[in-house]
Design a protein around this motif. Structure first.
Motif, PDB file in Angstrom:
ATOM      1  N   GLU A 144      -2.019 -25.457  10.350  1.00 15.41           N
ATOM      2  CA  GLU A 144      -3.179 -25.031   9.559  1.00 15.41           C
ATOM      3  C   GLU A 144      -2.769 -24.711   8.118  1.00 15.41           C
ATOM      4  O   GLU A 144      -3.501 -25.016   7.174  1.00 15.41           O
ATOM      5  CB  GLU A 144      -3.860 -23.815  10.200  1.00 15.41           C
ATOM      6  CG  GLU A 144      -4.575 -24.124  11.494  1.00 15.41           C
ATOM      7  CD  GLU A 144      -5.769 -25.046  11.316  1.00 15.41           C
ATOM      8  OE1 GLU A 144      -6.396 -25.054  10.238  1.00 15.41           O
ATOM      9  OE2 GLU A 144      -6.077 -25.779  12.276  1.00 15.41           O
ATOM     10  N   CYS A 145      -1.607 -24.108   7.963  1.00 13.50           N
ATOM     11  CA  CYS A 145      -1.110 -23.799   6.619  1.00 13.50           C
ATOM     12  C   CYS A 145      -0.770 -25.085   5.865  1.00 13.50           C
ATOM     13  O   CYS A 145      -1.081 -25.219   4.670  1.00 13.50           O
ATOM     14  CB  CYS A 145       0.108 -22.874   6.699  1.00 13.50           C
ATOM     15  SG  CYS A 145      -0.324 -21.201   7.256  1.00 13.50           S
ATOM     16  N   ALA A 146      -0.168 -26.031   6.561  1.00  9.20           N
ATOM     17  CA  ALA A 146       0.178 -27.316   5.934  1.00  9.20           C
ATOM     18  C   ALA A 146      -1.076 -28.039   5.452  1.00  9.20           C
ATOM     19  O   ALA A 146      -1.092 -28.606   4.350  1.00  9.20           O
ATOM     20  CB  ALA A 146       0.956 -28.185   6.921  1.00  9.20           C
ATOM     21  N   LYS A 147      -2.145 -28.020   6.260  1.00  6.89           N
ATOM     22  CA  LYS A 147      -3.412 -28.665   5.881  1.00  6.89           C
ATOM     23  C   LYS A 147      -3.956 -28.099   4.576  1.00  6.89           C
ATOM     24  O   LYS A 147      -4.659 -28.779   3.846  1.00  6.89           O
ATOM     25  CB  LYS A 147      -4.469 -28.455   6.961  1.00  6.89           C
ATOM     26  CG  LYS A 147      -4.324 -29.301   8.179  1.00  6.89           C
ATOM     27  CD  LYS A 147      -5.494 -28.987   9.119  1.00  6.89           C
ATOM     28  CE  LYS A 147      -5.203 -29.421  10.524  1.00  6.89           C
ATOM     29  NZ  LYS A 147      -6.264 -28.982  11.449  1.00  6.89           N
ATOM     30  N   ARG A 148      -3.650 -26.838   4.322  1.00 10.84           N
ATOM     31  CA  ARG A 148      -4.161 -26.165   3.122  1.00 10.84           C
ATOM     32  C   ARG A 148      -3.166 -26.200   1.961  1.00 10.84           C
ATOM     33  O   ARG A 148      -3.346 -25.521   0.964  1.00 10.84           O
ATOM     34  CB  ARG A 148      -4.526 -24.723   3.472  1.00 10.84           C
ATOM     35  CG  ARG A 148      -5.760 -24.635   4.368  1.00 10.84           C
ATOM     36  CD  ARG A 148      -5.869 -23.271   5.007  1.00 10.84           C
ATOM     37  NE  ARG A 148      -7.094 -23.067   5.742  1.00 10.84           N
ATOM     38  CZ  ARG A 148      -7.314 -23.484   6.989  1.00 10.84           C
ATOM     39  NH1 ARG A 148      -6.372 -24.162   7.626  1.00 10.84           N
ATOM     40  NH2 ARG A 148      -8.456 -23.228   7.597  1.00 10.84           N
ATOM     41  N   GLY A 149      -2.091 -26.966   2.137  1.00 12.69           N
ATOM     42  CA  GLY A 149      -1.122 -27.110   1.061  1.00 12.69           C
ATOM     43  C   GLY A 149      -0.252 -25.885   0.846  1.00 12.69           C
ATOM     44  O   GLY A 149       0.186 -25.612  -0.263  1.00 12.69           O
TER      45      GLY A 149
END
Length: 190
Positions: A98-103
């Protein structure tokens, strides 16, 4: 609350090794309040209790557990700018994704790690040069001894290689965690 406890629940399905006997009592705590009330009930009726996260890095005896196994399912999370608040029952790899999806960078190393965020903090999980201690700002905990919810900052967690205060002081139960990540390029992070 004892009426909400299940009896004689097989623990094998709740572990990554898929082994282990029955828990005399079992309870899915969906909220912080549920978690604390279950702990208090176990203490009140004088039965041992154990908090089970994602079931990774744990072996359960074929004889099972003679008390109450509490599985904390609290998995809410909020991301604001580069700050992350998450309950300790969230899947650690889900939170990383989820953090990766948000950059957001800082949790890439955790993408394939089984278990929960709470377990990752307890054991100062790490891989590929990163560790939870590198990004943790503070942890909200329930202290069994004082019967209070407290907040510990990073230095109070006494992180070392695969160690923390939570392994040494079992009276401290991790409820939620605040992490500080960095903005990054999504493609690089992925």
């Amino acid at each position: 609350m004892i009426s909400n406890f299940k009896k004689n629940v097989k623990l094998a399905p709740y572990t990554t090794f898929k082994i282990g006997g029955d828990a005399k009592y079992f309870f899915n705590a969906r909220t912080k309040k549920d978690l604390i009330e279950a702990i208090k009930k176990a203490k009140e009726i004088k039965i041992p209790f154990f908090i089970l996260g994602g079931g990774s890095n744990i072996l359960i005896s074929d004889k099972g557990f003679p008390g109450l196994v509490i599985r904390f399912l609290g998995s809410d999370f909020k991301i604001r700018n580069s700050e992350v608040f998450a309950e300790s029952g969230i899947s650690f790899s889900k939170l990383a994704n989820e953090c990766a999806k948000r950059g957001l960078s800082g949790l890439e190393w955790a993408a394939g790690i089984y278990g929960t965020l709470g377990g990752a903090v307890r054991g100062n999980a790490g891989a590929f040069g990163g560790e939870i201690k590198d990004i943790l700002e503070k942890a909200e905990i329930y202290d069994l001894k004082s019967d209070k919810i407290k907040t510990l900052n990073k230095s109070q967690c006494f992180f070392k290689y695969r160690e923390s205060i939570f392994k040494k002081k079992e009276n401290l139960i991790i409820i939620s965690v605040f992490l500080k990540l960095k903005k990054g390029e999504k493609n690089k992070i992925n």
